[in-house]
Scaffold this active site. Structure first.
Site, PDB file in Angstrom:
ATOM      1  N   HIS A 458      41.636  48.699  57.702  1.00 23.47           N
ATOM      2  CA  HIS A 458      42.423  49.779  57.088  1.00 23.47           C
ATOM      3  C   HIS A 458      43.856  49.777  57.609  1.00 23.47           C
ATOM      4  O   HIS A 458      44.817  49.771  56.825  1.00 23.47           O
ATOM      5  CB  HIS A 458      41.750  51.119  57.384  1.00 23.47           C
ATOM      6  CG  HIS A 458      42.509  52.308  56.889  1.00 23.47           C
ATOM      7  ND1 HIS A 458      42.185  52.976  55.726  1.00 23.47           N
ATOM      8  CD2 HIS A 458      43.592  52.971  57.400  1.00 23.47           C
ATOM      9  CE1 HIS A 458      43.037  53.970  55.536  1.00 23.47           C
ATOM     10  NE2 HIS A 458      43.899  53.990  56.540  1.00 23.47           N
ATOM     11  N   GLU A 459      44.009  49.798  58.915  1.00 14.92           N
ATOM     12  CA  GLU A 459      45.361  49.877  59.475  1.00 14.92           C
ATOM     13  C   GLU A 459      46.173  48.632  59.160  1.00 14.92           C
ATOM     14  O   GLU A 459      47.391  48.706  58.987  1.00 14.92           O
ATOM     15  CB  GLU A 459      45.291  50.115  60.988  1.00 14.92           C
ATOM     16  CG  GLU A 459      44.700  51.461  61.382  1.00 14.92           C
ATOM     17  CD  GLU A 459      45.413  52.654  60.752  1.00 14.92           C
ATOM     18  OE1 GLU A 459      46.624  52.538  60.477  1.00 14.92           O
ATOM     19  OE2 GLU A 459      44.759  53.678  60.517  1.00 14.92           O
ATOM     20  N   HIS A 462      48.005  48.988  55.963  1.00 13.15           N
ATOM     21  CA  HIS A 462      49.328  49.609  56.141  1.00 13.15           C
ATOM     22  C   HIS A 462      50.344  48.569  56.611  1.00 13.15           C
ATOM     23  O   HIS A 462      51.492  48.547  56.154  1.00 13.15           O
ATOM     24  CB  HIS A 462      49.258  50.725  57.184  1.00 13.15           C
ATOM     25  CG  HIS A 462      48.588  51.979  56.728  1.00 13.15           C
ATOM     26  ND1 HIS A 462      48.983  52.671  55.604  1.00 13.15           N
ATOM     27  CD2 HIS A 462      47.567  52.697  57.266  1.00 13.15           C
ATOM     28  CE1 HIS A 462      48.239  53.754  55.457  1.00 13.15           C
ATOM     29  NE2 HIS A 462      47.366  53.793  56.451  1.00 13.15           N
ATOM     30  N   HIS A 465      51.588  46.458  53.886  1.00 11.00           N
ATOM     31  CA  HIS A 465      52.516  47.221  53.051  1.00 11.00           C
ATOM     32  C   HIS A 465      53.930  47.157  53.639  1.00 11.00           C
ATOM     33  O   HIS A 465      54.925  47.063  52.895  1.00 11.00           O
ATOM     34  CB  HIS A 465      52.026  48.669  52.964  1.00 11.00           C
ATOM     35  CG  HIS A 465      52.532  49.427  51.786  1.00 11.00           C
ATOM     36  ND1 HIS A 465      52.260  50.765  51.583  1.00 11.00           N
ATOM     37  CD2 HIS A 465      53.310  49.064  50.734  1.00 11.00           C
ATOM     38  CE1 HIS A 465      52.823  51.168  50.471  1.00 11.00           C
ATOM     39  NE2 HIS A 465      53.477  50.163  49.935  1.00 11.00           N
TER      40      HIS A 465
END
Length: 673
Positions: A458-459, A462, A465
């Site tokens: 998940h991290e 980020h 991104h």
């Protein structure tokens, strides 16, 4: 010693020289950076030349170089390694930065110049920069009269001070709430490595022997699944839910005061509530739409949770208690699906998950590769640094991983940027992932749970991104998107954790080298709906609680935050006595010290896009370079350079549908576990 933040770093990527930066340097550089940017902005505002896009909007994007490098270096260190000396100066820094933002957004001459530009001939990212800049200024009070601007400044200052105090007290409450046990028998169910880690934590915390169980930020503590003694589980659970309620680290009144001041500020800005202010810059159309979605999800989620509780009671033989839920839920999974998630830890060694899981998936999808570097200074010895390369060998940026819990680190997991990608400034991105995985004892492997594996993916979503950002202007770069869109790329990246093209590369038994037992993934998929009632209900409780705090009006002050919390959740049809909120008011860092105020709903809002995107990948061949390139080009690289929902529709070929989310969470008829 000269202050290394006063000039651009000579290290690669202009990386901060953390080996030379001392605490006073941050304060000096941020203060000086503020003064320099104010001079730069004053020159823009009072420029005698005609207003142009270049001499106004672009000039603003170029301003504040010293402040930008200083504050980004500081924010990274403070949250991840907030030593006593940094915590001492933090209130002053937060106040300085808040006052500076007001000085910019409430400057009449600067705003007059911005609105004077005729932007009708602009297009693309240039037009987006104008519209987003003007939106931010108006949302910050640029059009208020002088008296209201003065009041707004005072309110912003008070809120900032309270948030800083909340942060400091919460860190103290987290450390204070760690549970000490003297007898290893009380910790039956934990592995030898986990006991050794707990003993090491007790020693480092100053205990004369025994075992210390530290807390993660959410209400649910991972060890509750494996501790066999109900009394032990109860101690750990109650330590978690009671954080921030007692002694010098009590945070409840700070939260109530912040919510009250935010509601007062909303009125000053012409809105009924703080939530309405926040929704002005979101992808959600309005507060009514957000509230309606939450209401629609509560009834089926609670029904699923109650059905799960009935199953747990069959195994426990008595009414289920919230501290026993995770333990018996794991037991149901073992019985019904022959699934022991605790045993999976032996297959998930941290370095293997990072290198052969998280990184390998990114290489497969996007062609990027990673080379660990040991020549750049670190703010803490546990930090690791990798240079990231594009498929053609060109440098993409730097990625830092800081994975282990420590008393100086804020709770939770997050991504941060030390530098943001911007072709205007010639900067490559430097991004970080910070987690709170319990550090292993010396000479023991760092094993992680399945949930922690998911968090790592998940991290890193980020991080991608931020790394893939391909814009001109720093204020539109990377993760600088609406709050209810920012979680979307990270949630999508979770899908690769158990993907058959990725999982075998990292899921190997740490002692035998054996792969996961055949059928494990199929079992996990079959069991996917089990526990979704609890998970959805605890999440919705936090989202509802957030909106309740930020739907107050006219400076309303809640005198009893715990009673307010109970009333709000019960009236919404939730069941806090059985399924407590994922975050309670006393430790809801996201909304009282994390930028998610009136925005915690964004996880479920973004998950609509996420579930629809997972369906797209599945229908189009899964983890292929072609699919990855499309997702990178049309979405991850775009940041806020165009409307994020426009980016989504270009990527997907249509607007998102909610049905994939409802199926995923078992919220459609016949889909309950």
């Amino acid at each position: 010693m000269p202050n290394p933040l006063l000039e651009p770093s000579t290290l690669p990527f202009e990386f901060p020289d953390y080996s030379a930066i001392e605490t006073p340097h941050y304060l000096e550089a941020i203060d000086r950076g503020i003064q320099i940017q104010l001079l730069e902005l004053r020159a823009i505002a009072h420029n005698d030349d005609d207003v142009t896009f270049e001499n106004t909007f672009v000039a603003m994007e170029r301003s504040g170089a010293m402040l930008r490098r200083s504050i980004m270096a500081y924010w990274t260190v403070f949250s991840a390694h907030g030593t006593d000396d940094l915590r001492e100066i933090d209130p002053q820094i937060q106040s300085m930065v808040s006052d500076h933002q007001d000085a910019i957004h409430l400057d009449d001459a600067l705003f007059a110049r911005l609105v004077a530009l005729d932007a009708t001939t602009l297009s693309g990212e240039d037009a987006r920069l104008v519209s987003e800049t003007l939106r931010r200024f108006r949302a910050a009070g640029a059009e208020l009269d002088p008296a209201n601007k003065a009041e707004l400044r005072a309110l912003n200052s008070q809120i900032t001070d309270l948030s800083s105090e909340y942060s400091a007290k919460l860190l103290g409450a987290m450390n204070e709430a760690a549970v000490h046990f003297t007898d290893a028998a009380e910790l039956d169910g934990l592995s030898a490595n986990e006991l050794a880690s707990a003993a090491d934590a007790a020693s480092k915390a100053g205990h004369n022997g025994g075992y210390l169980l530290t807390l993660v930020l959410p209400t649910g503590q991972p060890l509750l699944q494996r501790l066999t003694a109900s009394a032990t589980r109860r101690r750990l659970f109650e330590a978690s839910v009671n954080r921030g309620q007692h002694g010098e680290n009590r945070t409840l009144e700070l939260a109530a005061q912040m919510a009250s001041l935010r509601s007062k500020r909303a009125g000053l800005l012409g809105f009924a509530t703080h939530a309405e202010v926040v929704l002005q810059g979101a992808t959600a159309p309005d507060l009514a739409a957000v509230s309606q979605r939450l209401v629609e999800l509560v009834v089926p989620a609670v029904a699923n949770a109650r059905a799960e509780a009935a199953e747990l009671e069959k195994i426990s033989g008595s009414s289920i208690q919230p501290w026993d839920w995770a333990f018996y839920s794991a037991a149901v999974a073992r019985e019904r699906y022959t699934l022991d998630t605790a045993a999976l830890r032996e297959y998930f060694e941290l370095d293997a998950v990072i290198t052969h899981g998280v990184f390998a998936a990114a290489t497969r999808l996007y062609g990027i590769t990673f080379n660990e570097r040991f020549d750049l200074p670190r703010y803490h010895p546990q930090v690791r640094t990798w240079e990231v390369f594009n498929e053609d060998g060109t440098t993409l940026g730097l990625f830092l991983g800081d994975y282990f819990a420590r008393p100086t680190k804020a709770g939770g997991a997050w991504m941060n940027s030390i530098r943001e990608s911007s072709s205007l400034l010639g900067e490559l991105p430097v991004v970080t992932n910070t987690l709170n995985i319990p550090a292993p004892a010396a000479d023991s492997p760092a094993l992680v749970s399945l949930d922690e594996v998911t968090t790592l993916f998940h991290e890193f979503g980020h991080a991608l991104h931020g790394l893939f950002s391909n814009g001109v202007y720093p204020s539109l770069s990377g993760t600088s998107v609406p709050r209810d869109f920012v979680e979307y790329p990270s949630q999508v990246n979770e899908m690769w954790a158990l993907h058959p093209a990725v999982l075998p590369g990292y899921a190997v038994h740490t002692e035998t080298g054996a792969p996961l037992p055949e059928g494990t993934v199929q079992t996990l998929e079959a069991s996917a709906l089990w526990g979704e009632g609890f998970a959805t209900t605890e999440y919705l409780s936090a989202a509802v609680l957030d909106l309740a705090w930020h739907s107050l009006t006219d400076g309303e002050l809640i005198g009893d935050p715990l009673a307010f919390e109970e009333q709000v959740l019960t009236e919404a049809g939730l069941i806090p006595d059985l399924v407590p909120s994922r975050y309670r008011t006393g430790y809801f860092k996201h909304i009282f010290d994390g930028g998610y105020s009136a925005g915690y709903y964004s996880y479920i809002w973004s998950e609509v896009l996420d579930a629809d995107t997972v369906q797209w990948f599945t229908e189009n061949g899964g983890a292929t370079r072609e699919n990855g390139e499309r997702f990178r080009t049309e979405l991850l690289s775009r940041g806020n350079t165009r409307d994020p929902l426009e980016s989504y529709e270009i990527f997907r070929g249509r607007a998102a549908l909610i049905e994939p989310l409802l199926v995923r969470r078992g919220l459609t008829k016949g889909k309950q576990a």
